[in-house]
Design a protein around this motif. Sequence first.
Motif, short mmCIF file in Angstrom:
data_model
loop_
_atom_site.label_atom_id
_atom_site.label_comp_id
_atom_site.label_asym_id
_atom_site.label_seq_id
_atom_site.Cartn_x
_atom_site.Cartn_y
_atom_site.Cartn_z
N ARG A 4 -7.28 12.41 -8.57
CA ARG A 4 -6.31 12.66 -9.37
C ARG A 4 -5.18 13.26 -8.10
O ARG A 4 -3.84 13.06 -8.71
CB ARG A 4 -6.29 13.53 -10.56
N VAL A 5 -5.67 13.67 -7.23
CA VAL A 5 -4.62 14.29 -6.25
C VAL A 5 -3.91 12.94 -5.41
O VAL A 5 -2.74 13.18 -4.97
CB VAL A 5 -5.32 15.12 -5.11
N LEU A 6 -4.39 11.74 -5.74
CA LEU A 6 -3.45 10.90 -5.17
C LEU A 6 -1.99 10.72 -5.92
O LEU A 6 -1.31 10.08 -5.45
CB LEU A 6 -4.39 9.47 -5.36
N GLU A 7 -2.18 11.12 -7.13
CA GLU A 7 -0.88 10.93 -7.77
C GLU A 7 0.37 11.44 -7.10
O GLU A 7 1.55 11.14 -7.09
CB GLU A 7 -1.03 11.36 -9.22
N LEU A 8 -0.18 12.73 -6.28
CA LEU A 8 0.82 13.45 -5.68
C LEU A 8 1.52 12.61 -4.67
O LEU A 8 2.77 13.00 -4.30
CB LEU A 8 0.07 14.84 -5.10
N GLY A 9 0.81 11.80 -3.96
CA GLY A 9 1.51 11.04 -2.80
C GLY A 9 1.85 9.84 -3.50
O GLY A 9 2.75 9.27 -2.76
N TYR A 10 1.37 9.32 -4.46
CA TYR A 10 1.87 7.89 -5.02
C TYR A 10 3.18 8.03 -5.39
O TYR A 10 3.99 6.98 -5.23
CB TYR A 10 0.81 7.56 -6.31
N ALA A 11 3.42 8.91 -5.98
CA ALA A 11 5.04 9.11 -6.18
C ALA A 11 5.98 8.95 -4.85
O ALA A 11 7.26 8.34 -5.16
CB ALA A 11 5.35 10.52 -6.75
N TYR A 12 5.55 9.52 -4.00
CA TYR A 12 6.47 9.26 -2.56
C TYR A 12 6.08 7.93 -2.38
O TYR A 12 7.32 7.13 -1.95
CB TYR A 12 5.92 10.23 -1.68
N LEU A 13 5.01 7.32 -2.23
CA LEU A 13 4.80 5.99 -1.64
C LEU A 13 5.76 4.67 -2.40
O LEU A 13 6.25 3.89 -1.94
CB LEU A 13 3.32 5.74 -1.42
N VAL A 14 5.55 4.83 -3.96
CA VAL A 14 6.14 3.78 -4.67
C VAL A 14 7.55 3.86 -4.55
O VAL A 14 8.22 2.72 -4.83
CB VAL A 14 5.84 3.89 -6.11
N GLY A 15 8.17 4.81 -3.97
CA GLY A 15 9.78 4.95 -3.98
C GLY A 15 10.10 4.82 -2.33
O GLY A 15 11.25 4.64 -2.13
N LEU A 16 9.11 4.23 -1.59
CA LEU A 16 9.40 3.99 -0.26
C LEU A 16 9.60 2.66 0.25
O LEU A 16 8.54 1.84 -0.13
CB LEU A 16 8.35 4.92 0.58
N THR A 17 10.63 2.24 0.31
CA THR A 17 11.01 0.83 0.78
C THR A 17 10.23 0.47 2.06
O THR A 17 9.81 -0.65 2.36
CB THR A 17 12.42 0.48 0.85
N LEU A 18 10.36 1.25 3.14
CA LEU A 18 9.85 1.04 4.43
C LEU A 18 8.50 0.45 4.56
O LEU A 18 8.32 -0.65 5.21
CB LEU A 18 9.96 2.24 5.04
N PRO A 19 7.32 1.06 4.04
CA PRO A 19 6.13 0.47 3.97
C PRO A 19 6.06 -1.16 3.62
O PRO A 19 5.52 -1.68 3.93
CB PRO A 19 5.05 1.43 3.39
N GLN A 20 6.82 -0.97 2.37
CA GLN A 20 6.66 -2.36 1.67
C GLN A 20 7.39 -3.52 2.64
O GLN A 20 6.89 -4.68 2.79
CB GLN A 20 7.39 -2.35 0.45
N VAL A 21 8.61 -2.99 3.23
CA VAL A 21 9.04 -4.00 4.13
C VAL A 21 8.07 -4.36 5.44
O VAL A 21 8.22 -5.40 5.66
CB VAL A 21 10.35 -3.46 4.57
N ALA A 22 7.57 -3.30 5.85
CA ALA A 22 6.77 -3.24 7.07
C ALA A 22 5.52 -4.13 7.13
O ALA A 22 5.12 -4.72 8.08
CB ALA A 22 6.59 -2.12 7.71
N GLU A 23 4.96 -4.18 6.02
CA GLU A 23 3.57 -4.38 5.96
C GLU A 23 3.17 -5.90 6.25
O GLU A 23 2.27 -6.10 7.06
CB GLU A 23 2.80 -4.12 4.25
N PRO A 24 4.17 -6.62 5.51
CA PRO A 24 3.68 -8.15 6.05
C PRO A 24 3.86 -8.45 7.61
O PRO A 24 3.04 -9.35 8.12
CB PRO A 24 4.60 -9.12 5.34
#
Length: 283
Positions: free
Chosen positions: A72-92
């Motif tokens: 459940r602690v993953l919820e704490l970081g997930y809120a940050y990651l889902v709102g972060l455009t940068l990793p989504q842009v960079a991953e491909p």
Amino acid sequence: MSGTAREPHFVRSFERGLAVIRSFDAEHPARTLSEVARACGLTRAAARRLLLTLADLGYVHSDGRLFRLTPRVLELGYAYLVGLTLPQVAEPHLEQLVAQVKESSSLCVLDGDDIVYVARVPTARIMSAVITVGTRFPAHVTSVGRVMLAALPEAELEVRLARTQLRPLTARTLVEPQALRAELARVRRQGYALVDQELEEGLRSVGAPVRGRDGTVVAGVNIAVHAGRTSAASVRRELLPPLLAAVARIEADLRVTDPARAASPDTGTHRSSSSPRPPAPAG
């Protein structure tokens, strides 16, 4: 716990609860009550109350002796990651880079005095530490950390260096402040950083900064290799050009995304020069 003077609004118990969560890591996935108290500088009674509260909330599990974090602690970081455009842009682009060079690549941001991995495409594991999204390392001993530190305003960089503990992680780690300053100046001039076995023996890494629309450094991308099979000269000659090309593609995509999200302070951005990236060296 820190004895630094805090603002009137500061909630000390909340700080202590977060410290308890952070006391668990890859080396200490399970701890006794006494170990948690010692790691956080708390009394056993205070640590027990915090652990039991976290257990009631579903963030901690105990078998009666050892405490462990729950998924459940993953919820704490997930809120940050889902709102972060940068990793989504960079991953491909990281995936394309890894397919090309056959080495691991990661995207990191600067958080305090550490770098934090926010996207990663691995190949064979070359480090003893397990690296995943959320892994942290001291910024000054990593290639991505150095390109981001080199982009900071001089006054901010001096404040950071003054509080950084330059501990030798290997025999090659730069521990002299003036030597680190000189290295960061070179990184700033050349537009990339090559760190040779300073974080871990056998690990070489080359990193380049990622700039947002306004020239602000928002992250860094690296390629990590095993020193036994890839020389520093080969890294510069064979890996740096595709790294810079991948970073250019990421920056091009960032220019057509929402700049308020792609280059927000929450991604660890810092002001830097908007001058063009220098060409890769021939060798």
